[in-house]
Design a protein around this motif. Structure first.
Motif, PDB file in Angstrom:
ATOM      1  N   LYS A 153      55.811  33.794  52.618  1.00  0.00           N
ATOM      2  CA  LYS A 153      54.823  32.576  52.959  1.00  0.00           C
ATOM      3  C   LYS A 153      54.722  32.045  54.201  1.00  0.00           C
ATOM      4  CE  LYS A 153      55.960  31.488  47.989  1.00  0.00           C
ATOM      5  NZ  LYS A 153      56.358  30.203  46.843  1.00  0.00           N
ATOM      6  N   ASP A 154      55.442  32.656  55.176  1.00  0.00           N
ATOM      7  CA  ASP A 154      55.296  32.201  56.440  1.00  0.00           C
ATOM      8  C   ASP A 154      53.895  32.037  57.021  1.00  0.00           C
ATOM      9  OD1 ASP A 154      57.692  31.938  58.905  1.00  0.00           O
ATOM     10  OD2 ASP A 154      55.782  32.872  59.492  1.00  0.00           O
ATOM     11  N   GLU A 155      53.911  30.887  57.982  1.00  0.00           N
ATOM     12  CA  GLU A 155      52.532  30.798  58.637  1.00  0.00           C
ATOM     13  C   GLU A 155      52.158  32.133  59.683  1.00  0.00           C
ATOM     14  OE1 GLU A 155      53.859  28.059  62.277  1.00  0.00           O
ATOM     15  OE2 GLU A 155      53.024  27.309  60.502  1.00  0.00           O
ATOM     16  N   GLY A 156      53.203  32.832  60.160  1.00  0.00           N
ATOM     17  CA  GLY A 156      53.072  33.955  61.057  1.00  0.00           C
ATOM     18  C   GLY A 156      52.955  35.164  60.435  1.00  0.00           C
ATOM     19  N   ALA A 157      51.669  35.641  60.724  1.00  0.00           N
ATOM     20  CA  ALA A 157      51.370  37.100  60.050  1.00  0.00           C
ATOM     21  C   ALA A 157      52.607  38.158  60.419  1.00  0.00           C
ATOM     22  CB  ALA A 157      49.779  37.843  60.706  1.00  0.00           C
ATOM     23  N   GLY A 158      52.822  38.255  61.695  1.00  0.00           N
ATOM     24  CA  GLY A 158      53.820  39.093  62.064  1.00  0.00           C
ATOM     25  C   GLY A 158      55.056  39.024  61.240  1.00  0.00           C
ATOM     26  N   VAL A 159      55.565  37.683  60.766  1.00  0.00           N
ATOM     27  CA  VAL A 159      56.541  37.635  59.934  1.00  0.00           C
ATOM     28  C   VAL A 159      56.312  37.947  58.630  1.00  0.00           C
ATOM     29  CG1 VAL A 159      57.965  35.421  59.094  1.00  0.00           C
ATOM     30  CG2 VAL A 159      57.627  35.320  61.686  1.00  0.00           C
ATOM     31  N   ARG A 160      55.421  37.637  58.127  1.00  0.00           N
ATOM     32  CA  ARG A 160      54.919  37.917  56.696  1.00  0.00           C
ATOM     33  C   ARG A 160      54.923  39.421  56.432  1.00  0.00           C
ATOM     34  NH1 ARG A 160      50.763  34.203  57.528  1.00  0.00           N
ATOM     35  NH2 ARG A 160      48.913  36.016  57.596  1.00  0.00           N
ATOM     36  N   ALA A 161      54.221  40.326  57.440  1.00  0.00           N
ATOM     37  CA  ALA A 161      54.493  41.666  57.515  1.00  0.00           C
ATOM     38  C   ALA A 161      55.776  42.091  57.414  1.00  0.00           C
ATOM     39  CB  ALA A 161      53.812  42.191  58.605  1.00  0.00           C
ATOM     40  N   PHE A 162      56.738  41.494  58.332  1.00  0.00           N
ATOM     41  CA  PHE A 162      58.085  42.030  58.425  1.00  0.00           C
ATOM     42  C   PHE A 162      58.598  41.902  57.003  1.00  0.00           C
ATOM     43  CE2 PHE A 162      61.433  43.224  61.463  1.00  0.00           C
ATOM     44  CZ  PHE A 162      62.508  43.446  60.630  1.00  0.00           C
ATOM     45  N   ALA A 163      58.191  40.651  56.454  1.00  0.00           N
ATOM     46  CA  ALA A 163      59.069  40.183  54.989  1.00  0.00           C
ATOM     47  C   ALA A 163      58.293  41.106  54.183  1.00  0.00           C
ATOM     48  CB  ALA A 163      58.581  38.681  54.987  1.00  0.00           C
ATOM     49  N   LEU A 183      48.168  41.647  49.313  1.00  0.00           N
ATOM     50  CA  LEU A 183      47.062  42.455  49.412  1.00  0.00           C
ATOM     51  C   LEU A 183      45.745  41.790  49.982  1.00  0.00           C
ATOM     52  CD1 LEU A 183      47.497  44.876  46.315  1.00  0.00           C
ATOM     53  CD2 LEU A 183      48.095  45.406  48.807  1.00  0.00           C
ATOM     54  N   GLY A 184      45.754  40.310  49.666  1.00  0.00           N
ATOM     55  CA  GLY A 184      44.595  39.732  49.842  1.00  0.00           C
ATOM     56  C   GLY A 184      44.832  38.842  51.174  1.00  0.00           C
ATOM     57  N   ASP A 185      45.965  39.066  51.930  1.00  0.00           N
ATOM     58  CA  ASP A 185      46.181  38.207  53.146  1.00  0.00           C
ATOM     59  C   ASP A 185      44.955  38.364  54.189  1.00  0.00           C
ATOM     60  OD1 ASP A 185      49.001  37.040  54.224  1.00  0.00           O
ATOM     61  OD2 ASP A 185      47.674  37.919  55.980  1.00  0.00           O
ATOM     62  N   PRO A 186      44.997  37.251  54.746  1.00  0.00           N
ATOM     63  CA  PRO A 186      43.850  37.323  55.872  1.00  0.00           C
ATOM     64  C   PRO A 186      44.070  38.390  57.246  1.00  0.00           C
ATOM     65  CG  PRO A 186      44.965  35.414  55.832  1.00  0.00           C
ATOM     66  CD  PRO A 186      45.319  36.045  54.613  1.00  0.00           C
ATOM     67  N   ALA A 187      45.614  38.695  57.151  1.00  0.00           N
ATOM     68  CA  ALA A 187      45.813  39.479  58.332  1.00  0.00           C
ATOM     69  C   ALA A 187      45.784  41.123  58.015  1.00  0.00           C
ATOM     70  CB  ALA A 187      47.293  39.129  58.881  1.00  0.00           C
ATOM     71  N   ALA A 188      45.280  41.760  58.970  1.00  0.00           N
ATOM     72  CA  ALA A 188      45.194  43.351  58.611  1.00  0.00           C
ATOM     73  C   ALA A 188      46.592  43.663  58.485  1.00  0.00           C
ATOM     74  CB  ALA A 188      44.515  43.845  59.399  1.00  0.00           C
ATOM     75  N   GLU A 189      47.435  43.496  59.333  1.00  0.00           N
ATOM     76  CA  GLU A 189      48.943  43.978  59.349  1.00  0.00           C
ATOM     77  C   GLU A 189      49.527  43.465  58.097  1.00  0.00           C
ATOM     78  OE1 GLU A 189      51.773  42.186  62.231  1.00  0.00           O
ATOM     79  OE2 GLU A 189      50.225  40.716  62.857  1.00  0.00           O
ATOM     80  N   VAL A 190      49.456  42.462  57.654  1.00  0.00           N
ATOM     81  CA  VAL A 190      50.117  42.151  56.065  1.00  0.00           C
ATOM     82  C   VAL A 190      49.562  42.917  55.157  1.00  0.00           C
ATOM     83  CG1 VAL A 190      50.732  40.293  54.609  1.00  0.00           C
ATOM     84  CG2 VAL A 190      50.451  39.861  56.973  1.00  0.00           C
ATOM     85  N   ARG A 191      48.156  43.177  55.113  1.00  0.00           N
ATOM     86  CA  ARG A 191      47.573  43.904  54.028  1.00  0.00           C
ATOM     87  C   ARG A 191      47.973  45.293  54.160  1.00  0.00           C
ATOM     88  NH1 ARG A 191      43.015  41.126  55.816  1.00  0.00           N
ATOM     89  NH2 ARG A 191      42.159  43.268  56.653  1.00  0.00           N
ATOM     90  N   VAL A 192      48.025  46.061  55.218  1.00  0.00           N
ATOM     91  CA  VAL A 192      48.671  47.395  55.399  1.00  0.00           C
ATOM     92  C   VAL A 192      50.226  47.396  55.045  1.00  0.00           C
ATOM     93  CG1 VAL A 192      49.243  49.199  57.270  1.00  0.00           C
ATOM     94  CG2 VAL A 192      47.089  47.914  57.107  1.00  0.00           C
ATOM     95  N   ALA A 193      51.045  46.462  55.573  1.00  0.00           N
ATOM     96  CA  ALA A 193      52.424  46.484  54.918  1.00  0.00           C
ATOM     97  C   ALA A 193      52.657  46.472  53.506  1.00  0.00           C
ATOM     98  CB  ALA A 193      52.942  45.176  55.907  1.00  0.00           C
TER      99      ALA A 193
END
Length: 203
Positions: A153-163, A183-193
């Protein structure tokens, strides 16, 4: 007598206030040095000359560099110093101590990890996840899951993707609802992860 237990009101004079702060710091420093003096071994002092002065230095950078050097010493007894430094007033030093302990198989710094994930910088939050991702010490993976899931639930997309990747690596199928939301995250890197991670769970 009761009045003796009360701290005096802060002085309006900046110089007096500064001096009082200096005195309190030195008293605290001497108490810390006295506590550690009997625990310091000659080989630690040889590896980090002036270890007591460095670990209690006013400048947090000096303390951090001393702690880094101590982290290279292969002696489990040195962990008592790391545990004391979990309460250092510098969040960076407390986190470093927590990481050193974790990488030696000791989770005494778990609360420092939690505080960092809640209030630390994005770089520090990633540092926590990278530490949890260490394959060296995860004897009981379930204990790391609450921290990994918190970072979803982190505010940082990079952190969310890593999590997302970390939760999956830990094999936490209970986090599937959260992974699904990713899967519905606004950041593409999180959706891909999330897509890759859900696939890795065999779904």
């Amino acid at each position: 007598l009761a009045s003796l237990d009360k701290r005096p009101a802060p002085s309006a004079d900046p110089e007096v206030a500064r001096r009082v702060g200096d005195i309190r710091f030195e008293l605290s420093r001497e108490a810390q040095k006295a506590r550690w003096r009997e625990q310091i071994r000659p080989e630690w002092e040889a590896a980090v000359p002036g270890i007591l002065d460095l670990l209690t230095h006013r400048n947090p950078r000096v303390r951090f560099e001393a702690l880094e050097r101590l982290g290279t010493i292969e002696d489990e007894d040195i962990e008592v110093l790391f545990k004391d430094l979990l309460t250092d007033r510098s969040p960076r030093i407390a986190l470093k101590a927590a990481r050193l302990l974790y990488l030696r198989g000791d989770r005494a710094g778990a609360e420092v990890f939690r505080r960092t994930l809640e209030k630390g910088s994005e770089a520090a939050r990633l540092e926590v996840l990278q530490t949890l991702d260490s394959r060296k010490t995860r004897r009981d993976r379930a204990k790391d899951l609450p921290l990994a899931r918190l970072a979803l639930k982190d505010e940082g997309a990079g952190v969310r993707a890593f999590a997302v990747r970390l939760v999956t690596a830990l094999g936490d199928r209970q986090a599937l609802p959260e992974l699904g939301r990713s899967l519905g995250d606004p950041a593409a890197e999180v959706r891909v992860a999330a897509i890759q991670s859900i696939g890795n769970l065999g779904l």
